[in-house]
Design a protein around this motif. Structure first.
Motif, PDB file in Angstrom:
ATOM      1  N   LEU A  71       0.588  -1.414   0.075  1.00  0.00           N
ATOM      2  CA  LEU A  71       0.119  -0.015   0.086  1.00  0.00           C
ATOM      3  C   LEU A  71       0.916   1.299  -0.023  1.00  0.00           C
ATOM      4  CD1 LEU A  71      -3.168   0.772   0.058  1.00  0.00           C
ATOM      5  CD2 LEU A  71      -2.789   0.751   2.644  1.00  0.00           C
ATOM      6  N   GLY A  72       1.960   1.119   0.707  1.00  0.00           N
ATOM      7  CA  GLY A  72       2.840   2.237   0.756  1.00  0.00           C
ATOM      8  C   GLY A  72       3.478   2.733  -0.477  1.00  0.00           C
ATOM      9  N   LEU A  73       4.023   1.429  -1.053  1.00  0.00           N
ATOM     10  CA  LEU A  73       4.515   1.564  -2.472  1.00  0.00           C
ATOM     11  C   LEU A  73       3.559   2.180  -3.547  1.00  0.00           C
ATOM     12  CD1 LEU A  73       7.198   0.550  -3.476  1.00  0.00           C
ATOM     13  CD2 LEU A  73       5.986  -1.301  -4.347  1.00  0.00           C
ATOM     14  N   LYS A  74       2.129   1.678  -3.435  1.00  0.00           N
ATOM     15  CA  LYS A  74       1.177   2.231  -4.237  1.00  0.00           C
ATOM     16  C   LYS A  74       1.035   3.689  -3.974  1.00  0.00           C
ATOM     17  CE  LYS A  74      -3.408   0.946  -5.746  1.00  0.00           C
ATOM     18  NZ  LYS A  74      -4.696   0.097  -5.285  1.00  0.00           N
ATOM     19  N   ASN A  75       0.990   4.082  -2.752  1.00  0.00           N
ATOM     20  CA  ASN A  75       0.729   5.582  -2.536  1.00  0.00           C
ATOM     21  C   ASN A  75       1.827   6.389  -3.082  1.00  0.00           C
ATOM     22  OD1 ASN A  75      -1.584   4.959  -1.274  1.00  0.00           O
ATOM     23  ND2 ASN A  75      -0.719   4.895   0.909  1.00  0.00           N
ATOM     24  N   ARG A  76       3.005   5.799  -3.100  1.00  0.00           N
ATOM     25  CA  ARG A  76       4.304   6.566  -3.823  1.00  0.00           C
ATOM     26  C   ARG A  76       4.139   6.532  -5.407  1.00  0.00           C
ATOM     27  NH1 ARG A  76       8.575   7.350   0.167  1.00  0.00           N
ATOM     28  NH2 ARG A  76       7.830   5.970   1.886  1.00  0.00           N
ATOM     29  N   GLY A  77       3.156   5.983  -6.008  1.00  0.00           N
ATOM     30  CA  GLY A  77       2.948   5.710  -7.305  1.00  0.00           C
ATOM     31  C   GLY A  77       4.007   4.738  -8.020  1.00  0.00           C
ATOM     32  N   MET A  78       4.497   3.726  -6.981  1.00  0.00           N
ATOM     33  CA  MET A  78       5.621   2.737  -7.346  1.00  0.00           C
ATOM     34  C   MET A  78       5.188   1.557  -7.536  1.00  0.00           C
ATOM     35  SD  MET A  78       8.695   4.592  -5.307  1.00  0.00           S
ATOM     36  CE  MET A  78      10.086   3.293  -5.977  1.00  0.00           C
ATOM     37  N   LYS A  79       6.181   0.727  -8.160  1.00  0.00           N
ATOM     38  CA  LYS A  79       5.993  -0.557  -8.453  1.00  0.00           C
ATOM     39  C   LYS A  79       7.217  -1.250  -7.820  1.00  0.00           C
ATOM     40  CE  LYS A  79       2.541  -1.210 -11.767  1.00  0.00           C
ATOM     41  NZ  LYS A  79       1.282  -2.034 -11.575  1.00  0.00           N
ATOM     42  N   VAL A  80       7.232  -2.442  -7.675  1.00  0.00           N
ATOM     43  CA  VAL A  80       8.337  -3.147  -6.848  1.00  0.00           C
ATOM     44  C   VAL A  80       9.544  -3.291  -8.021  1.00  0.00           C
ATOM     45  CG1 VAL A  80       9.005  -5.563  -6.262  1.00  0.00           C
ATOM     46  CG2 VAL A  80       7.007  -5.005  -5.374  1.00  0.00           C
TER      47      VAL A  80
ATOM     48  N   GLN B  33      -6.813 -11.224   3.536  1.00  0.00           N
ATOM     49  CA  GLN B  33      -5.452 -10.966   3.459  1.00  0.00           C
ATOM     50  C   GLN B  33      -4.684 -11.905   2.210  1.00  0.00           C
ATOM     51  OE1 GLN B  33      -3.173 -11.633   7.235  1.00  0.00           O
ATOM     52  NE2 GLN B  33      -2.919  -9.249   7.594  1.00  0.00           N
ATOM     53  N   VAL B  34      -4.906 -13.067   2.229  1.00  0.00           N
ATOM     54  CA  VAL B  34      -4.722 -14.098   1.473  1.00  0.00           C
ATOM     55  C   VAL B  34      -4.810 -13.469  -0.259  1.00  0.00           C
ATOM     56  CG1 VAL B  34      -4.802 -16.535   0.182  1.00  0.00           C
ATOM     57  CG2 VAL B  34      -4.478 -15.924   2.671  1.00  0.00           C
ATOM     58  N   GLU B  35      -6.137 -13.075  -0.281  1.00  0.00           N
ATOM     59  CA  GLU B  35      -6.420 -12.493  -1.585  1.00  0.00           C
ATOM     60  C   GLU B  35      -5.819 -11.175  -1.957  1.00  0.00           C
ATOM     61  OE1 GLU B  35      -8.276 -12.178  -5.094  1.00  0.00           O
ATOM     62  OE2 GLU B  35      -8.612 -14.119  -3.614  1.00  0.00           O
ATOM     63  N   ALA B  36      -5.412 -10.491  -1.069  1.00  0.00           N
ATOM     64  CA  ALA B  36      -4.649  -9.200  -1.238  1.00  0.00           C
ATOM     65  C   ALA B  36      -3.380  -9.345  -1.714  1.00  0.00           C
ATOM     66  CB  ALA B  36      -4.483  -8.487   0.096  1.00  0.00           C
ATOM     67  N   LEU B  37      -2.663 -10.527  -1.003  1.00  0.00           N
ATOM     68  CA  LEU B  37      -1.550 -10.965  -1.502  1.00  0.00           C
ATOM     69  C   LEU B  37      -1.491 -11.341  -3.029  1.00  0.00           C
ATOM     70  CD1 LEU B  37       1.684 -11.695  -0.740  1.00  0.00           C
ATOM     71  CD2 LEU B  37       0.977 -13.988  -0.445  1.00  0.00           C
ATOM     72  N   LYS B  38      -2.454 -12.213  -3.335  1.00  0.00           N
ATOM     73  CA  LYS B  38      -2.423 -12.485  -4.811  1.00  0.00           C
ATOM     74  C   LYS B  38      -2.575 -11.245  -5.824  1.00  0.00           C
ATOM     75  CE  LYS B  38      -5.466 -15.882  -7.207  1.00  0.00           C
ATOM     76  NZ  LYS B  38      -6.979 -16.561  -6.990  1.00  0.00           N
ATOM     77  N   GLN B  39      -3.535 -10.331  -5.423  1.00  0.00           N
ATOM     78  CA  GLN B  39      -3.685  -9.161  -6.114  1.00  0.00           C
ATOM     79  C   GLN B  39      -2.362  -8.084  -6.200  1.00  0.00           C
ATOM     80  OE1 GLN B  39      -6.937  -7.090  -4.224  1.00  0.00           O
ATOM     81  NE2 GLN B  39      -8.314  -8.842  -5.462  1.00  0.00           N
ATOM     82  N   ASN B  40      -1.855  -8.173  -5.182  1.00  0.00           N
ATOM     83  CA  ASN B  40      -0.343  -7.309  -4.972  1.00  0.00           C
ATOM     84  C   ASN B  40       0.754  -8.135  -5.880  1.00  0.00           C
ATOM     85  OD1 ASN B  40      -1.234  -5.149  -3.513  1.00  0.00           O
ATOM     86  ND2 ASN B  40      -1.080  -6.487  -1.636  1.00  0.00           N
ATOM     87  N   CYS B  41       0.788  -9.179  -5.932  1.00  0.00           N
ATOM     88  CA  CYS B  41       1.774 -10.001  -6.512  1.00  0.00           C
ATOM     89  C   CYS B  41       1.376  -9.805  -8.138  1.00  0.00           C
ATOM     90  CB  CYS B  41       1.984 -11.423  -6.197  1.00  0.00           C
ATOM     91  SG  CYS B  41       2.773 -11.519  -4.453  1.00  0.00           S
ATOM     92  N   ALA B  42       0.235  -9.958  -8.342  1.00  0.00           N
ATOM     93  CA  ALA B  42      -0.335  -9.871  -9.613  1.00  0.00           C
ATOM     94  C   ALA B  42       0.158  -8.398 -10.450  1.00  0.00           C
ATOM     95  CB  ALA B  42      -1.700 -10.206 -10.078  1.00  0.00           C
ATOM     96  N   ALA B  43      -0.380  -7.349  -9.554  1.00  0.00           N
ATOM     97  CA  ALA B  43       0.108  -6.115 -10.142  1.00  0.00           C
ATOM     98  C   ALA B  43       1.501  -5.741  -9.989  1.00  0.00           C
ATOM     99  CB  ALA B  43      -0.741  -5.023  -9.249  1.00  0.00           C
ATOM    100  N   ASN B  44       2.415  -6.621  -9.407  1.00  0.00           N
ATOM    101  CA  ASN B  44       3.713  -6.329  -9.358  1.00  0.00           C
ATOM    102  C   ASN B  44       4.819  -7.548 -10.103  1.00  0.00           C
ATOM    103  OD1 ASN B  44       4.377  -3.561  -7.570  1.00  0.00           O
ATOM    104  ND2 ASN B  44       2.733  -4.796  -6.844  1.00  0.00           N
ATOM    105  N   ASN B  45       3.749  -8.243 -10.866  1.00  0.00           N
ATOM    106  CA  ASN B  45       4.775  -9.318 -11.513  1.00  0.00           C
ATOM    107  C   ASN B  45       5.480 -10.248 -10.550  1.00  0.00           C
ATOM    108  OD1 ASN B  45       5.247 -10.481 -13.903  1.00  0.00           O
ATOM    109  ND2 ASN B  45       6.556  -8.987 -14.404  1.00  0.00           N
TER     110      ASN B  45
END
Lengths: 195, 465
Positions: free
Chosen positions: B43-52, B83-95
């Motif tokens: 979330l912090g990364l997203k708020n900075r407009g960044m990707k992994v 929480q498990v779903e959030a991990l899935k989405q975050n990983c997909a969004a960041n490859n």
């Protein structure tokens, strides 16, 4: 994102004279399920603070009206165990800005610094002095001054210096954030990867 | 050239920059993530407009929240599921590669890294989990970090870290019958206390350590955090290389040969200086068990709970509070205490060797009727191997059932919780108040001690059988 600036604080303290307070006590794992950083303060010391039926445990210090303040004082080896930063967040969200102990666990110490809480490590003797002062007079004031790196037991007239590395001190005094700093090193990091 | 420790060699090779009067900027080779400590960092990364920054060096798996039965069904508890779903989405969004519940490589983060060959000697490895110290078994610098630091690694593949002091713990000699790596860990922590390693990074050395399998070394390094150390490590040797070779992500062919040359250099120089040193004799270690509420409160199974008569002040208050929570009396023999639950699994003892030991002991015996047993493999690959080796049949014949991989009863974040007031002999890593469930009473021990308790219903010495 930046952290809140910290320069100086004068406050009463909340004493927790128990050793080896681990992060599972600070916030039990079952309360780590949020996906945002909010609401952790309500679950600070959850299993000590509330009875099984969910009502406040009157014997626990956070429920004792005699004690309040922005400085939490714990026994030695405070924050051992899990790396959960939620423990630091819970303390911060509950209104504390300083944590005092005679010994902090490593990961916990980095976590509190990263969320803008100041860890103040003092001698066993000074710590005992704090517990004695506050037990005798819960309204006793303490001063924590980051610039001079001192904590003062005003009533007892005792003052000691504490350690903090100068980088982290600058961060806290100015509200700087490590992540901004690391992002600014992008070119050096890419060069390191190629080397 | 100044002699260096193994730790110095790896650390120094990863310093991108030194901050004046401050921490080092340390480059991270591998970043493991799970569902609990990553969402706020994403979330912090997203708020900075960044990707992994380096998703290819990041590996994800959901483990803390997952049920260990019927994993094909949606997770019942809403917050866990989210929480498990959030991990899935975050990983997909960041490859980022995620080994989800439906993946053949799913498992506990500290089990799958090594078994997939992602963990290799000489690396720097971090994860938002204190038991990241496990990976130090391969001669890497591996340690747990907080969520702000997870965000640092996401953003820059680096973290800011002051260099810890160095400690060497040597264990020499031959281990006694039924004494395992877990017993070494509990013995060392009991000797130096749950905070004795704070401020240090530990290198384990000595003939007893060299004799351990990789599974045993992982158990020991896993527990190094329980003495307060940032992590533990063991210099890589032929045992290490043999384990890594051929694994999915291990170097292959010419690259393997090149790496091997470098890996063989990974050891402390003969005259390298440590800030602290401890020496222990393997012959003094017997099967261990804890009686209190921190991992330093451990004794040999033939021993008695301390009386606490030498303690004063806050030490005495803490000791009394601990025994009161455990419902145990000072001075009592630990052997023969009633056991309600047993748990074998976790990132500490959820590997194939642990289940082999357990099965070998219970073979031909029967689970005590009064005992509830949770047998939880650390990963799908461990589960598969348990099945292939015929261990399931042995377990079932003795009255035990195998569950599915996850952190399970180690930390009461999923459905597997020990009920209030019940005693559990557990292969996990922490006996803190409430760790296995509110009011649960945990006694940490090895897989063999767990097996002995499982068939007798009381704390028992496996050497008596």
């Amino acid at each position: 994102m930046s952290i809140e600036k910290f320069q100086k604080l004068v406050s009463t303290v909340v004493p927790l004279p128990i050793e080896n307070v681990d992060t599972d006590q600070i916030i039990p794992a079952r309360f780590l399920k949020a996906v945002e950083r909010k609401g952790f303060g309500d679950n600070l010391f959850r299993d000590w603070r509330y009875k099984k039926d969910g009502t406040p445990n009157p014997d626990f210090v956070l429920n004792n009206p005699r004690f309040s303040g922005q400085i939490l004082v714990g026994g030695k080896n405070f924050g051992s165990g899990s790396s959960r930063e939620h423990a630091a967040w819970a303390i911060y969200d509950a209104g504390f800005r300083v944590v005092v102990s005679s010994f902090f666990a490593d990961i916990f110490k980095s976590n509190v610094l990263n969320c803008g809480l100041l860890p103040v490590q003092v001698s066993d003797e000074f710590l005992t002095g704090i517990f004695e002062t506050v037990e005798a007079d819960p309204s006793a004031q303490f001063e924590v001054d980051l610039t001079s790196q001192t904590i003062t037991n005003i009533k007892a007239g005792a003052s000691v210096k504490f350690d903090i590395n100068s980088y982290k001190k600058e961060c806290l005094l100015n509200g700087y954030d490590d992540i901004d700093f690391l992002i600014s090193l992008n070119e050096e990091i890419v060069a390191f990867e190629k080397a | 050239m100044e002699p260096k420790t193994l730790f110095d060699k790896i650390w120094d090779a990863h310093v991108v920059k030194q901050v004046k009067d401050g921490p080092d900027v340390l480059y991270i080779d591998r970043h493991f993530i799970h569902e609990v400590t990553s969402p706020v960092a994403f979330l912090g990364l997203k708020n900075r407009g960044m990707k992994v920054f380096r998703p290819q060096n990041t590996i994800a798996t959901p483990d803390h929240n997952v049920p260990t039965l019927q994993q094909h069904l949606p997770i019942k508890e809403e917050l866990s599921r989210v929480q498990v779903e959030a991990l899935k989405q975050n990983c997909a969004a960041n490859n980022i590669q995620m080994y989800g519940l439906d993946h053949k490589y799913h498992g506990i983060v500290h089990i799958i890294g090594p078994e997939l060959g992602v963990t290799q000697p000489g690396m720097t490895i971090v994860c938002g989990d204190s038991h990241t110290s496990t990976h130090g078994a391969f001669g890497s610098i591996a340690f747990g970090i907080g969520t702000s630091e997870v965000e640092m690694v996401f953003a820059s593949q680096c973290i800011l870290q002051p260099k810890p002091k160095k400690m060497r713990i040597s264990v020499d000699g031959v281990l006694g019958k039924d004494v395992t790596a877990k017993d070494i860990a509990l013995y060392v922590i009991a000797q130096i206390s749950a905070s004795g390693g704070t401020g240090y990074f530990v290198e384990f050395a000595g003939s007893a350590i060299r004799s351990l399998s990789m599974e045993g070394r992982m158990t020991l390094c896993n527990m190094s955090i329980e003495c307060g150390a940032r992590g533990g490590m063991i210099a890589p040797d032929e045992t290490t290389f043999a384990y890594v070779k051929g694994r999915e992500f291990a170097p292959k062919g010419e690259e393997w040969d090149q790496k091997l040359v470098l890996w063989k250099l990974l050891k402390s120089d003969d005259d390298a200086a440590f800030d602290a040193e401890f020496h222990f004799d393997a012959a003094n270690i017997e099967p261990m068990i804890t009686y209190g509420t921190n991992p330093g409160m451990g004794i040999g199974v033939s021993g008695s709970i301390p009386t606490g008569k030498d303690l004063t002040g806050s030490d005495l208050i803490t000791f009394k509070k601990s025994l009161e929570y455990m419902g145990l009396n000072p001075g009592d023999k630990i052997k023969g205490k009633k056991v309600d639950y047993v748990f074998i699994g976790s990132c500490t003892n959820g590997r194939i060797e642990d289940f082999r030991l357990f099965a070998e002991f219970v073979k031909g015996k029967q689970k005590a009727e009064s005992v509830t047993a949770w047998i939880v493999p650390g990963s799908k690959l461990v589960e598969q191997q348990i099945r292939e080796e015929g261990i399931v049949e042995i377990l079932e014949a003795a009255g035990f059932a195998l569950r599915q991989p996850g952190c399970s009863a180690c930390l009461a974040m999923n459905e597997d919780k020990i009920p209030e007031g019940k005693y559990a002999v557990s292969t996990s890593n922490r006996n803190f108040e409430g760790r296995q469930g509110p009011g649960a009473r945990t006694m940490l021990a090895s897989p063999l001690m767990v097996a002995a308790a499982a068939v007798t219903g009381v704390v028992s010495d496996p050497r008596d059988f």
